[in-house]
Design a protein around this motif. Structure first.
Motif, PDB file in Angstrom:
ATOM      1  N   GLN A  65       0.828  -1.225   0.000  1.00 16.18           N
ATOM      2  CA  GLN A  65       0.000   0.000   0.000  1.00 16.18           C
ATOM      3  C   GLN A  65       0.854   1.263   0.000  1.00 16.18           C
ATOM      4  OE1 GLN A  65       0.451  -1.878   2.707  1.00 16.18           O
ATOM      5  NE2 GLN A  65       1.455  -0.362   4.002  1.00 16.18           N
ATOM      6  N   ASP A  66       2.077   1.163   0.537  1.00 19.13           N
ATOM      7  CA  ASP A  66       2.946   2.340   0.483  1.00 19.13           C
ATOM      8  C   ASP A  66       3.686   2.314  -0.846  1.00 19.13           C
ATOM      9  OD1 ASP A  66       4.516   4.493   0.710  1.00 19.13           O
ATOM     10  OD2 ASP A  66       5.640   3.838   2.469  1.00 19.13           O
ATOM     11  N   ARG A 103      -0.833   5.069  -3.989  1.00 15.87           N
ATOM     12  CA  ARG A 103      -1.540   5.696  -2.872  1.00 15.87           C
ATOM     13  C   ARG A 103      -1.227   7.187  -2.891  1.00 15.87           C
ATOM     14  NH1 ARG A 103       0.104   3.851   3.085  1.00 15.87           N
ATOM     15  NH2 ARG A 103       1.848   5.235   2.697  1.00 15.87           N
ATOM     16  N   GLY A 144       9.258   2.686  -0.435  1.00 16.92           N
ATOM     17  CA  GLY A 144       8.337   3.074   0.630  1.00 16.92           C
ATOM     18  C   GLY A 144       9.024   3.743   1.804  1.00 16.92           C
ATOM     19  N   GLY A 145       8.202   4.314   2.680  1.00 18.68           N
ATOM     20  CA  GLY A 145       8.704   5.103   3.796  1.00 18.68           C
ATOM     21  C   GLY A 145       9.346   4.287   4.909  1.00 18.68           C
ATOM     22  N   GLY A 146       8.830   3.083   5.135  1.00 18.00           N
ATOM     23  CA  GLY A 146       9.368   2.279   6.232  1.00 18.00           C
ATOM     24  C   GLY A 146      10.820   1.924   6.007  1.00 18.00           C
ATOM     25  N   CYS A 147      11.140   1.525   4.788  1.00 18.78           N
ATOM     26  CA  CYS A 147      12.539   1.185   4.505  1.00 18.78           C
ATOM     27  C   CYS A 147      13.378   2.458   4.352  1.00 18.78           C
ATOM     28  CB  CYS A 147      12.660   0.249   3.308  1.00 18.78           C
ATOM     29  SG  CYS A 147      11.964   0.837   1.780  1.00 18.78           S
ATOM     30  N   ARG A 360      -2.919   5.465  12.391  1.00 20.35           N
ATOM     31  CA  ARG A 360      -1.468   5.568  12.277  1.00 20.35           C
ATOM     32  C   ARG A 360      -1.011   6.905  12.849  1.00 20.35           C
ATOM     33  NH1 ARG A 360       0.832   4.791   6.503  1.00 20.35           N
ATOM     34  NH2 ARG A 360       2.413   6.148   7.345  1.00 20.35           N
ATOM     35  N   GLY A 385      -2.180   2.411   6.589  1.00 17.47           N
ATOM     36  CA  GLY A 385      -2.636   3.505   5.732  1.00 17.47           C
ATOM     37  C   GLY A 385      -2.985   2.923   4.371  1.00 17.47           C
ATOM     38  N   PRO A 403       0.325  -3.568   6.875  1.00 15.31           N
ATOM     39  CA  PRO A 403       0.654  -2.791   8.073  1.00 15.31           C
ATOM     40  C   PRO A 403       1.745  -1.758   7.825  1.00 15.31           C
ATOM     41  CG  PRO A 403       1.788  -4.892   8.147  1.00 15.31           C
ATOM     42  CD  PRO A 403       0.907  -4.932   6.930  1.00 15.31           C
ATOM     43  N   THR A 404       1.782  -0.750   8.674  1.00 12.57           N
ATOM     44  CA  THR A 404       2.868   0.222   8.634  1.00 12.57           C
ATOM     45  C   THR A 404       3.765   0.018   9.862  1.00 12.57           C
ATOM     46  OG1 THR A 404       3.392   2.556   8.298  1.00 12.57           O
ATOM     47  CG2 THR A 404       1.625   2.082   9.834  1.00 12.57           C
ATOM     48  N   THR A 405       4.946   0.632   9.869  1.00  8.90           N
ATOM     49  CA  THR A 405       5.914   0.450  10.961  1.00  8.90           C
ATOM     50  C   THR A 405       5.373   1.017  12.270  1.00  8.90           C
ATOM     51  OG1 THR A 405       7.546   0.930   9.252  1.00  8.90           O
ATOM     52  CG2 THR A 405       8.361   0.690  11.501  1.00  8.90           C
ATOM     53  N   ARG A 408       6.892   4.077  15.239  1.00 13.17           N
ATOM     54  CA  ARG A 408       6.632   5.522  15.227  1.00 13.17           C
ATOM     55  C   ARG A 408       5.576   5.912  16.263  1.00 13.17           C
ATOM     56  NH1 ARG A 408       6.203   4.480   9.632  1.00 13.17           N
ATOM     57  NH2 ARG A 408       3.991   4.940   9.798  1.00 13.17           N
ATOM     58  N   LYS A 428       3.646  -3.708  12.347  1.00 13.27           N
ATOM     59  CA  LYS A 428       4.813  -4.510  11.950  1.00 13.27           C
ATOM     60  C   LYS A 428       6.078  -3.901  12.543  1.00 13.27           C
ATOM     61  CE  LYS A 428       6.174  -2.060   7.863  1.00 13.27           C
ATOM     62  NZ  LYS A 428       7.541  -1.579   7.658  1.00 13.27           N
TER      63      LYS A 428
HETATM   64  O1  LIG Z   1       3.257   4.016   4.882  1.00 10.77           O
HETATM   65  C1  LIG Z   1       3.023   2.803   4.929  1.00 10.77           C
HETATM   66  O2  LIG Z   1       1.914   2.330   4.668  1.00 10.77           O
HETATM   67  C2  LIG Z   1       4.064   1.811   5.324  1.00 10.77           C
HETATM   68  C3  LIG Z   1       5.461   2.273   5.362  1.00 10.77           C
HETATM   69  O3  LIG Z   1       6.108   2.052   4.162  1.00 10.77           O
HETATM   70  C4  LIG Z   1       6.199   1.500   6.388  1.00 10.77           C
HETATM   71  O4  LIG Z   1       6.946   0.582   6.039  1.00 10.77           O
HETATM   72  O5  LIG Z   1       6.049   1.829   7.558  1.00 10.77           O
END
Ligand SMILES: O=C(O)C[C@H](O)C(=O)O
Ligand code: SF4
Length: 520
Positions: A65-66, A103, A144-147, A360, A385, A403-405, A408, A428
């Motif tokens: 999703q990201d 997204r 994506g943002g998590g990585c 989130r 998200g 899931p998102t990280t 945070r 996650k």
């Molecule tokens: O923003 C998100 O949905 C996930 C993000 O890429 C993340 O890994 O936390």
């Protein structure tokens, strides 16, 4: 150039990148899957991941999703009109967002407003360069943002946890790279790929690191020292035992690519760009007159088709004689009582059926000093998200929802669970000591879902029953979702146990085994 055709070509590149993982990445994931022992949590996670890759391909829907910060690298023959091309790319991005292939991810950093179409100051990133060839080479990465949050930059010399001093030489660089894999744990959706940039300044070093992510996973570095370094990292990083999603296991790293550039005497940076398993990057060759795609890049070798359904593999894993980790799933149905929660322990697999609420970053901050729009007593919060689309009748549909990280939300989570009586959070990568203490005190659990498995989880969502706080934008709103058989693993329980802190501790011990010099 036929600019309409060019826009169409860019649209195709975006959709394909978001929904169909490249061949080299698929092969690396398949090899990882073969290394894991049947019946472990890592094997189960990888089965979910491969199933998800297949579903995204079939549904032509986002793998995760990201869909990240779209970053284009484009080489053009002399004379090509870059301004016109830039406009066409932006149109294609907006269209792909409208169609649910991306997204809406462009957020005003000061107001928090989501532009809704992925366009805005600095987004997407489009980098042009000219070259002597007679065609356009357009490449795209959706990181994506998590990585991205797990990227790390070292300034040598430095002291590294577990590894001691890292000096200004190849061996110091080796230590930084091993440390970068360790510090990511499972939070960037391991197993991951890393691009490393040696030298440059703080910005060009990161650019060089990201540039490495455009290399094919199975290429060989022509620079002999760097080839040795890459081979060494690939052979040893997996000894850290972090595993898929940080669950512990055989594969933590799927690829390592290193590049080098000059530096100035006072600076010595090692920059690492971490990419999740959902390594979405592709490229095309475009005819500069017709604007049409004449070739797809990264097409060498066999395409692995993950058609085997994960459910069958999970069942097979559970039946394996040495299956220690995966037991019969426990069903949870909200509202959940404290007594039910206290029975759960780390390692349990749960299947959630009924209502869950997404929440989130914006929601967690908001709930600290506002009332909740719904009664959250005994309920489940999902750190997610999603990608959502509204049909002509005004009904919402989930297009992707992994899931998102969770880390945070560490500053807020414990307080919010206690304030509203929330019993379970799904996310996650795990959470920290503050949340662990709150779980114990209040009677709560942390459930780890498989990061990036956005199609797999979207399939578990049977209906969208409402939404609150839409002013935060689609990814940050509170969606009321009806789920069936939503599978996750208890990784933090109400008895003070955390799989995440265990894996962190054991991987630090393993990291220390790499302290002695290797490259003299
Ligand atoms: O923003 C998100 O949905 C996930 C993000 O890429 C993340 O890994 O936390
Ligand atoms: S959720 Fe995981 S797979 Fe998706 S972009 Fe974030 S790090 Fe990558």
């Amino acid at each position: 150039m036929n600019i309409e055709k060019f826009q169409e070509s860019m649209y195709k590149l975006i959709v394909e990148t978001s929904t169909n993982l490249p061949k080299d990445v698929r092969r690396a994931i398949k090899a990882a899957k073969e290394r894991e022992n049947a019946g472990t949590r890592s094997a189960m996670s990888l089965a979910t991941i491969t199933n998800n890759i297949q579903m995204a391909d079939e549904n032509v829907s986002p793998i995760c999703q990201d869909t990240g910060l779209p970053t284009f690298k484009i080489k053009v023959p002399v004379g090509a009109n870059q301004l016109e091309m830039q406009k066409a790319i932006k149109n294609a991005i907006a269209l792909a967002t409208k169609d649910g292939k991306l997204r809406p991810n462009s957020v005003d950093s000061l107001t928090g407003d989501n532009s809704g179409d992925n366009l805005g100051e600095g987004t997407p990133v489009i980098k042009f360069a000219q070259w002597e060839k007679d065609y356009i080479d357009a490449r795209l990465i959706l990181k994506g943002g998590g990585c991205e949050n797990k990227n790390i930059q070292y300034s040598l010399p430095c002291e590294l946890e577990g590894l001691g001093r890292a000096g200004r030489d190849l061996d110091g660089i080796r230590k930084c790279i091993l440390h970068s894999v360790y510090q990511a744990q499972g939070q960037g959706c391991s197993a991951g790929f890393i691009g490393v940039g040696i030298g440059g300044d703080r910005s060009s070093g990161y650019d060089l690191a990201k540039e490495q992510l455009f290399r094919s996973v199975d290429d060989v570095n022509p620079h002999e020292d760097l080839r040795k370094l890459e081979d060494y990292i690939m052979a040893n990083a997996n000894e850290l035992g972090i595993g898929t999603m940080g669950f512990g296991g055989e594969t933590t790293l799927l690829g390592c690519k290193v590049g080098v550039m000059n530096r100035i005497p006072a600076s010595f940076f090692v920059s690492v760009a971490y990419n999740c398993w959902a390594f979405r990057r592709l490229g095309v060759q475009v005819n500069p007159e017709t604007g049409e795609i004449q070739d797809w890049l990264y097409q060498e070798g066999e395409k692995i088709d993950f058609a085997e359904p994960a459910e069958a593999e999970i069942a097979a894993a559970a039946e394996a004689p040495e299956a220690p980790a995966v037991q019969e799933a426990i069903t949870l149905n909200a509202p959940i009582t404290e007594e039910q929660i206290r029975q759960l322990k780390v390692g349990d697999v749960v299947k959630i059926t009924g209502r869950i609420y997404t929440g989130r970053d914006a929601i967690h901050k908001y709930l600290m000093d506002h009332d909740a729009p719904v009664d959250l007593n005994g309920q489940v919060i999902y750190h997610c998200g999603p990608v959502m689309l509204k049909d002509d009748e005004g009904n919402w549909h989930v297009k992707a929802a992994g899931p998102t990280t969770s880390i945070r939300e560490e500053p807020y989570q414990g307080d919010i669970m206690k304030k509203f009586g929330i019993r379970a959070v799904i996310g996650k990568g795990g959470m920290g000591p503050k949340t662990l203490a709150a779980l114990q005190e209040h009677g709560g659990v942390y459930l780890n879902a498989i990061g990036g498995a956005a199609q797999y989880y979207a399939d578990c969502i049977k209906g969208v029953e409402g939404v609150d706080l839409m002013n935060f934008g689609i990814p940050e709103a509170m969606w009321h979702l009806r789920v069936e058989g939503f599978t996750a693993v208890v990784t933090m329980d109400s008895h003070g146990n955390s799989l995440h802190s265990e894996v962190e501790k054991s991987s630090l011990e393993k990291l220390a085994q790499f302290k002695e010099p290797v490259f003299k």
